[in-house]
Design a protein around this motif. Structure first.
Motif, PDB file in Angstrom:
ATOM      1  N   UNK A 123       8.419  -0.689  -5.776  1.00 22.58           N
ATOM      2  CA  UNK A 123       9.844  -0.387  -5.830  1.00 22.58           C
ATOM      3  C   UNK A 123      10.170   0.468  -7.042  1.00 22.58           C
ATOM      4  N   UNK A 124       9.515   0.172  -8.168  1.00 19.12           N
ATOM      5  CA  UNK A 124       9.729   0.960  -9.379  1.00 19.12           C
ATOM      6  C   UNK A 124       9.296   2.416  -9.171  1.00 19.12           C
ATOM      7  N   UNK A 125       8.140   2.623  -8.557  1.00 19.53           N
ATOM      8  CA  UNK A 125       7.662   3.985  -8.330  1.00 19.53           C
ATOM      9  C   UNK A 125       8.567   4.738  -7.361  1.00 19.53           C
ATOM     10  N   UNK A 126       9.110   4.056  -6.369  1.00 16.69           N
ATOM     11  CA  UNK A 126       9.979   4.711  -5.396  1.00 16.69           C
ATOM     12  C   UNK A 126      11.247   5.256  -6.044  1.00 16.69           C
ATOM     13  N   UNK A 127      11.629   4.703  -7.196  1.00 16.19           N
ATOM     14  CA  UNK A 127      12.811   5.216  -7.896  1.00 16.19           C
ATOM     15  C   UNK A 127      12.623   6.673  -8.314  1.00 16.19           C
ATOM     16  N   UNK A 130       0.878  -1.169   0.000  1.00 13.95           N
ATOM     17  CA  UNK A 130       0.000   0.000   0.000  1.00 13.95           C
ATOM     18  C   UNK A 130       0.915   1.218   0.000  1.00 13.95           C
ATOM     19  N   UNK A 131       0.915   1.949  -1.093  1.00 12.59           N
ATOM     20  CA  UNK A 131       1.845   3.060  -1.284  1.00 12.59           C
ATOM     21  C   UNK A 131       1.068   4.374  -1.360  1.00 12.59           C
ATOM     22  N   UNK A 132       1.496   5.360  -0.593  1.00 10.35           N
ATOM     23  CA  UNK A 132       0.882   6.687  -0.648  1.00 10.35           C
ATOM     24  C   UNK A 132       1.562   7.500  -1.739  1.00 10.35           C
ATOM     25  N   UNK A 133       0.769   7.961  -2.723  1.00 14.53           N
ATOM     26  CA  UNK A 133       1.290   8.748  -3.841  1.00 14.53           C
ATOM     27  C   UNK A 133       0.782  10.175  -3.729  1.00 14.53           C
ATOM     28  N   UNK A 134       1.696  11.124  -3.723  1.00 13.35           N
ATOM     29  CA  UNK A 134       1.351  12.539  -3.586  1.00 13.35           C
ATOM     30  C   UNK A 134       1.299  13.200  -4.966  1.00 13.35           C
ATOM     31  N   UNK A 135       0.079  13.283  -5.516  1.00 16.03           N
ATOM     32  CA  UNK A 135      -0.118  13.963  -6.789  1.00 16.03           C
ATOM     33  C   UNK A 135      -0.416  15.443  -6.533  1.00 16.03           C
ATOM     34  N   UNK A 136      -0.460  16.237  -7.598  1.00 17.94           N
ATOM     35  CA  UNK A 136      -0.708  17.667  -7.438  1.00 17.94           C
ATOM     36  C   UNK A 136      -2.087  17.942  -6.862  1.00 17.94           C
ATOM     37  N   UNK A 137      -3.075  17.155  -7.281  1.00 21.09           N
ATOM     38  CA  UNK A 137      -4.450  17.395  -6.827  1.00 21.09           C
ATOM     39  C   UNK A 137      -4.649  16.928  -5.392  1.00 21.09           C
ATOM     40  N   UNK A 138      -4.186  15.732  -5.075  1.00 21.23           N
ATOM     41  CA  UNK A 138      -4.341  15.185  -3.724  1.00 21.23           C
ATOM     42  C   UNK A 138      -3.512  13.913  -3.604  1.00 21.23           C
ATOM     43  N   UNK A 139      -3.434  13.408  -2.396  1.00 22.15           N
ATOM     44  CA  UNK A 139      -2.732  12.145  -2.157  1.00 22.15           C
ATOM     45  C   UNK A 139      -3.693  10.978  -2.373  1.00 22.15           C
ATOM     46  N   UNK A 140      -3.170   9.880  -2.904  1.00 21.78           N
ATOM     47  CA  UNK A 140      -3.955   8.677  -3.138  1.00 21.78           C
ATOM     48  C   UNK A 140      -3.207   7.473  -2.616  1.00 21.78           C
ATOM     49  N   UNK A 141      -3.966   6.432  -2.295  1.00 19.95           N
ATOM     50  CA  UNK A 141      -3.378   5.168  -1.859  1.00 19.95           C
ATOM     51  C   UNK A 141      -3.385   4.196  -3.020  1.00 19.95           C
ATOM     52  N   UNK A 157     -10.019   7.501  -4.009  1.00 22.91           N
ATOM     53  CA  UNK A 157      -8.824   7.783  -3.225  1.00 22.91           C
ATOM     54  C   UNK A 157      -7.917   6.559  -3.091  1.00 22.91           C
ATOM     55  N   UNK A 158      -8.437   5.402  -3.469  1.00 18.81           N
ATOM     56  CA  UNK A 158      -7.666   4.159  -3.379  1.00 18.81           C
ATOM     57  C   UNK A 158      -7.769   3.429  -4.710  1.00 18.81           C
ATOM     58  N   UNK A 159      -6.619   3.112  -5.293  1.00 22.10           N
ATOM     59  CA  UNK A 159      -6.581   2.460  -6.601  1.00 22.10           C
ATOM     60  C   UNK A 159      -5.752   1.191  -6.521  1.00 22.10           C
ATOM     61  N   UNK A 160      -6.231   0.152  -7.182  1.00 25.43           N
ATOM     62  CA  UNK A 160      -5.474  -1.089  -7.295  1.00 25.43           C
ATOM     63  C   UNK A 160      -4.875  -1.165  -8.695  1.00 25.43           C
ATOM     64  N   UNK A 161      -3.569  -1.345  -8.758  1.00 24.53           N
ATOM     65  CA  UNK A 161      -2.851  -1.382 -10.037  1.00 24.53           C
ATOM     66  C   UNK A 161      -2.390  -2.819 -10.282  1.00 24.53           C
ATOM     67  N   UNK A 162      -3.115  -3.598 -11.067  1.00 23.63           N
ATOM     68  CA  UNK A 162      -2.709  -5.004 -11.285  1.00 23.63           C
ATOM     69  C   UNK A 162      -1.582  -5.119 -12.303  1.00 23.63           C
TER      70      UNK A 162
END
Length: 212
Positions: free
Chosen positions: A70-74, A50-61, A138-143
């Motif tokens: 791990x790829x996104x954390x890069x 479960x990763x918190x992503x801070x976009x310009x509009x708002x934060x999403x899970x 606010x919560x998205x699953x990325x398969x």
């Protein structure tokens, strides 16, 4: 999860993420102290985050796999990364890296932007974090896209057969210092019975020559 037969696991793909690597090593030391006669293998391709992503509009899970996270954390440390950069930093095979990037840049939820902006992953592509991304949820699953299991199994079986055939040839040549080519075939086939299923009713070699 306990396995009676298991491989060495798969790589974490986080050579540059010391926070993740340190956490894994800490638990490994704890587990080995408590379980002296057991071996711990990590299968990160089966993990979820479960990763918190801070976009310009708002934060999403974001709910995604360990390798996707791990790829996104890069992109916390880089504005733009090439395909080769991501392969090197994730420490994954190119096919696995391509699946991860496809799920993040080419699927329904484009968490990453890519150049060129098409539906395929190329070795010369460049990737950027899509800070303009928005969604009503606010919560998205990325398969992850499914793996072609049949193709992978066939490749693994062919690899195992190749090693078995080479070993059978070596054993036959060691046991028979001098043997005619057709007799050599008869010595190899029986030792491969448990690895290769030969169809009945087919002639695989002609009649052996009489030994001289």
């Amino acid at each position: 999860m306990t396995c009676t037969r298991g491989g060495p696991g798969d790589p974490l793909g986080a050579k540059d993420r010391r926070d993740m690597v340190d956490g894994v090593e800490m638990f490994k030391r704890f587990y080995e102290q408590e379980n002296k006669h057991r071996r711990l293998a990590w299968f990160f391709s089966l993990g979820m985050c479960h990763l918190k992503a801070n976009f310009d509009t708002r934060a999403m899970e974001l709910i995604l796999g360990t390798q996707q996270a791990t790829c996104l954390l890069l992109f916390n440390d880089a504005d733009e990364l090439t395909f080769s950069d991501i392969v090197q930093r994730l420490n994954l095979a190119e096919d696995d890296t391509g699946r991860v990037l496809h799920s993040l840049a080419c699927a329904k939820h484009k968490i990453l932007l890519k150049e060129p902006a098409n539906k395929t992953i190329g070795k010369t592509d460049k990737f950027m974090f899509n800070n303009k991304f928005t969604n009503v949820s606010k919560r998205l699953k990325i398969p992850l896209p499914p793996v072609d299991e049949k193709k992978k199994v066939i490749e693994d079986v062919d690899k195992d057969r190749r090693y078995a055939i080479d070993a059978a040839i070596v054993r036959t040549m060691k046991s028979r210092k001098s043997v005619a080519p057709r007799m050599r075939h008869l010595g190899i086939y029986p030792s491969l019975g448990s690895v290769i299923l030969f169809p009945r009713g087919h002639a695989f070699c002609s009649a052996p020559e009489a030994p001289t």
